[in-house]
Write a protein that holds these residues in place. Structure first.
Motif, PDB file in Angstrom:
ATOM      1  N   ILE A  17     -36.938  58.513   3.281  1.00 11.42           N
ATOM      2  CA  ILE A  17     -38.240  57.680   3.175  1.00 11.42           C
ATOM      3  C   ILE A  17     -39.067  57.970   4.503  1.00 11.42           C
ATOM      4  CG2 ILE A  17     -39.104  55.349   2.739  1.00 11.42           C
ATOM      5  CD1 ILE A  17     -36.679  54.465   1.415  1.00 11.42           C
ATOM      6  N   ARG A  32     -33.567  57.276  -0.130  1.00 13.16           N
ATOM      7  CA  ARG A  32     -33.382  56.766  -1.448  1.00 13.16           C
ATOM      8  C   ARG A  32     -31.863  57.369  -1.904  1.00 13.16           C
ATOM      9  NH1 ARG A  32     -38.395  58.664  -0.681  1.00 13.16           N
ATOM     10  NH2 ARG A  32     -40.052  57.261  -1.334  1.00 13.16           N
ATOM     11  N   ARG A  92     -32.322  46.635   3.505  1.00 14.72           N
ATOM     12  CA  ARG A  92     -32.354  46.932   4.885  1.00 14.72           C
ATOM     13  C   ARG A  92     -30.988  46.771   5.619  1.00 14.72           C
ATOM     14  NH1 ARG A  92     -37.395  47.349   7.004  1.00 14.72           N
ATOM     15  NH2 ARG A  92     -39.323  46.728   5.426  1.00 14.72           N
ATOM     16  N   HIS A 116     -33.968  50.843   3.663  1.00 14.55           N
ATOM     17  CA  HIS A 116     -34.732  50.849   4.863  1.00 14.55           C
ATOM     18  C   HIS A 116     -34.012  50.761   6.225  1.00 14.55           C
ATOM     19  CE1 HIS A 116     -38.872  51.582   3.219  1.00 14.55           C
ATOM     20  NE2 HIS A 116     -38.317  50.762   2.099  1.00 14.55           N
ATOM     21  N   THR A 152     -32.130  54.553  -8.687  1.00 12.89           N
ATOM     22  CA  THR A 152     -32.472  54.953  -7.539  1.00 12.89           C
ATOM     23  C   THR A 152     -32.614  53.968  -6.624  1.00 12.89           C
ATOM     24  OG1 THR A 152     -33.327  57.111  -8.320  1.00 12.89           O
ATOM     25  CG2 THR A 152     -33.820  56.360  -6.262  1.00 12.89           C
ATOM     26  N   ARG A 153     -32.170  53.783  -5.487  1.00 14.76           N
ATOM     27  CA  ARG A 153     -32.309  52.511  -4.564  1.00 14.76           C
ATOM     28  C   ARG A 153     -32.924  52.871  -3.536  1.00 14.76           C
ATOM     29  NH1 ARG A 153     -29.803  48.361  -7.554  1.00 14.76           N
ATOM     30  NH2 ARG A 153     -28.225  48.875  -9.117  1.00 14.76           N
ATOM     31  N   GLU A 154     -33.593  51.874  -2.633  1.00 15.93           N
ATOM     32  CA  GLU A 154     -34.322  52.384  -1.286  1.00 15.93           C
ATOM     33  C   GLU A 154     -33.711  51.561  -0.374  1.00 15.93           C
ATOM     34  OE1 GLU A 154     -38.413  52.343  -1.453  1.00 15.93           O
ATOM     35  OE2 GLU A 154     -38.839  53.981  -2.531  1.00 15.93           O
ATOM     36  N   GLY A 174     -35.774  55.863   6.496  1.00 16.64           N
ATOM     37  CA  GLY A 174     -34.786  55.102   5.238  1.00 16.64           C
ATOM     38  C   GLY A 174     -34.532  56.069   4.322  1.00 16.64           C
TER      39      GLY A 174
END
Length: 419
Positions: free
Chosen positions: A143, A153, A23, A164, A160-162, A151
């Motif tokens: 996202i 990706r 985050r 937020h 692949t990273r998220e 957020g």
């Protein structure tokens, strides 16, 4: 000053964080002038900002590399003008060259700095201001939750990273695939195309000190340029622009073989011919699309702002885009600094800020007819050689104190013809 091709990588490198957080408060995607300006301004105000780019620094960008007064003003506000100017090559005049060979030298506060170095300086400034930088990280998708962007990706390290975040700021330039994935794209076609090369030629330093812009029938609907970068290196290129709604011009620009236009430029303009015949190219000719007129994309939606050339922050007619990219990046940051909990109010505030720029873009769009009808350049330059007042107005165009559209309006052309 090092030339664009031989600047040592460690001199231009920007340290990267090892990984993304789950985050953050603001995620800025794209570390060109708009993204770096936005990230630096927000971070300096105490906000948690992550700035990502799909390439490690240093990385190149097809551009004329010219810094005109609006860029100087934005860099001054950002607090990085002095540092940039220590690396830039100062120039005192733009030489406007008409199809028949007449020219006039227009004074201005000008400099040239290859984007390979400029963008690295701006990204490092954002990092010094407190932004966290991660490269290479490629934008994959947004996202969303209940119509709100929450957020993004990103692909980093093969995974692949998220992330937020409260706000995503997109600053990925004229790259249409990234723009299309945001849901903000209104126009996929570019406003123009450009092709440029760097050439090293020690013999021209004494004779060629101006930023040359050349109009000719063979270069329609655009122009050619030679900008001195310092260190005996020159940025030489051609651009083709088409007016909004003119399908014939759009088709001609889209179908144009810019390499043939470039070759025509080096044949018809003697300094360009001398540069190519006696110089050594550094790297290859490279082309890129341009997005102009502050149109072609919506400015944002809840949780998301777009800035820079995604919005079309490059001027028609001149093709200058660095200054307005910086300015829109700062506008995005100012908008978020005053943002509350109502995203629609935030978006309306950002749109109001952008609206203050639209009249200028409309004037440059109007002046773009010179690129399609280069005989107009003959008329304006012929008259400016005889009129100090007109030369002052042309200088005012560079400084954004004069209206470029007035030079070629019906009334303006009548004044040129009658004196």
């Amino acid at each position: 000053m090092s030339s664009p091709a031989d600047a040592p990588d460690d001199d231009l490198a920007v340290p990267s964080e090892p990984a993304l957080p789950a985050r953050c408060e603001v995620l800025v995607v794209g570390a060109g002038p708009a993204g770096s300006a936005c990230a630096a301004h927000l971070a300096r105000a105490g906000h948690e900002v992550w700035l990502v780019d799909q390439h490690d620094f240093p990385r190149d960008k097809v551009c004329g590399d010219g810094l005109i007064p609006d860029a100087h003003q934005a860099l001054q506000r950002l607090g990085v003008l002095d540092e940039v100017m220590r690396h830039a090559h100062a120039v005192s005049h733009v030489r406007c060259v008409a199809p028949r060979g007449g020219h006039v030298d227009v004074p201005g506060t000008l400099a040239v700095l290859p984007r390979r170095r400029l963008d690295a300086l701006l990204c490092r400034h954002a990092r010094r201001s407190g932004a966290r930088v991660l490269t290479p990280a490629r934008f994959e998708s947004l996202i969303e939750q209940d119509g709100q962007v929450v957020g993004a990706r990103l692909v980093h390290g093969g995974q692949t990273r998220e992330v937020h975040t409260r706000w995503v700021v997109m600053a990925t330039g004229a790259h249409v695939p990234a723009l299309a994935r945001t849901g903000l794209c209104d126009r996929r076609t570019p406003s123009g195309v450009a092709l440029r090369a760097y050439v090293h030629h020690p013999g021209l330093a004494e004779s060629h000190r101006t930023m040359d812009v050349v109009w000719h029938r063979a270069l329609r609907p655009g122009y050619g340029w030679i900008f001195p970068c310092g260190g005996d290196v020159y940025n030489i290129g051609v651009g083709a622009f088409f007016r909004r709604g003119d399908t014939r011009e759009r088709d001609r620009a889209a179908d144009a073989n810019l390499r043939e236009v470039f070759d025509a430029f080096t044949r018809l303009y003697e300094p360009a011919r001398a540069l190519m015949d006696g110089g050594t190219m550094q790297g290859e000719l490279r082309g890129a699309p341009l997005r102009c007129t502050l149109s072609g994309a919506r400015s944002g939606r809840p949780g998301l702002l777009a800035t820079g050339e995604m919005l079309g922050s490059t001027y028609d007619f001149t093709g200058e885009g660095i200054g307005k990219a910086l300015e829109t990046g700062l506008m995005a940051a100012d908008t978020l600094l005053g943002a509350g909990t109502d995203d629609h109010a935030t978006l309306a505030d950002y749109e109001r800020r952008l609206d203050t720029l639209r009249p200028k873009f409309a004037l440059y769009e109007r002046a773009n007819r010179v690129n399609a009808h280069p005989w107009l350049a003959d008329l304006v330059i012929w008259r400016a050689r005889r009129s100090p007042r007109l030369l002052q107005r042309m200088s005012g165009v560079l400084n954004e104190t004069s209206n470029p559209g007035h030079l070629i309006s019906a009334r303006g052309l009548l004044r040129l013809l009658t004196g």
